[in-house]
Scaffold this motif. Structure first.
Motif, mmCIF file in Angstrom:
data_model
loop_
_atom_site.group_PDB
_atom_site.id
_atom_site.type_symbol
_atom_site.label_atom_id
_atom_site.label_comp_id
_atom_site.label_asym_id
_atom_site.label_seq_id
_atom_site.Cartn_x
_atom_site.Cartn_y
_atom_site.Cartn_z
ATOM 1 N N ARG A 162 0.823 -1.218 0.000
ATOM 2 C CA ARG A 162 0.000 0.000 0.000
ATOM 3 C C ARG A 162 0.856 1.267 0.000
ATOM 4 N NH1 ARG A 162 -2.693 -3.002 4.050
ATOM 5 N NH2 ARG A 162 -4.564 -3.968 3.215
ATOM 6 N N HIS B 9 4.341 0.439 -3.205
ATOM 7 C CA HIS B 9 4.069 -0.042 -4.559
ATOM 8 C C HIS B 9 5.275 -0.740 -5.194
ATOM 9 C CE1 HIS B 9 0.424 2.292 -4.157
ATOM 10 N NE2 HIS B 9 1.164 3.325 -3.816
ATOM 11 N N SER C 132 -3.652 -4.423 -7.794
ATOM 12 C CA SER C 132 -2.219 -4.320 -8.045
ATOM 13 C C SER C 132 -1.864 -5.107 -9.298
ATOM 14 C CB SER C 132 -1.427 -4.874 -6.863
ATOM 15 O OG SER C 132 -0.061 -4.888 -7.169
ATOM 16 N N CYS D 47 1.292 -5.659 -9.930
ATOM 17 C CA CYS D 47 2.646 -6.088 -9.596
ATOM 18 C C CYS D 47 2.810 -7.587 -9.842
ATOM 19 C CB CYS D 47 2.923 -5.761 -8.135
ATOM 20 S SG CYS D 47 4.575 -6.209 -7.600
#
Length: 122
Positions: A42, A45, A72, A74
């Motif tokens: 959070r 990132h 996300s 990611c």
């Protein structure tokens, strides 16, 4: 410098992977719990996450569900020492929008680094 999060409750594993990635020029953060990892995601990132599955309390599957809820993108490298984890991990991966790869522990760090480099360049 690419930001990497390593999440594993086994401190020696998490710290070792963190050190390996740091020595390769990554900005690496280590978390030993799902909650600490989610806080880092959070706030910071990361551009890549290494995620253990079997952990006390909230586990890596719960982490991946929450990561998906956070939208996300990611990429995630999943690490598990248990073959029995593979079916639920693969089921969760099918629901995730991000690029994800699974390794069974123990695995050579060079393979993890190779996959990390590939994922970060995609």
């Amino acid at each position: 410098m690419k930001r990497v999060l390593v999440m594993d409750d086994e401190q020696i594993t998490a710290d070792t992977l963190g050190l390996i990635f740091r020595k390769r020029g990554f900005d690496t953060h280590v978390a030993y719990t799902v909650d600490a990892a989610l806080d880092f995601v959070r706030e910071s990132h990361p551009e890549l996450i290494l995620c253990d599955i079997t952990m006390p309390g909230r586990d890596g599957l719960e982490f991946m569900v929450e990561l998906t809820r956070m939208n996300s993108s990611c990429p995630v490298i999943v690490l598990t020492g248990y073959v029995t984890n593979l079916p639920p991990v693969r089921e969760q991966i099918r629901k995730m929008p991000q690029n994800t790869h699974v390794f069974l522990k123990p695995c050579p760090p060079e393979e993890i680094l190779r996959e990390a480099t590939r994922m970060l360049s995609a």
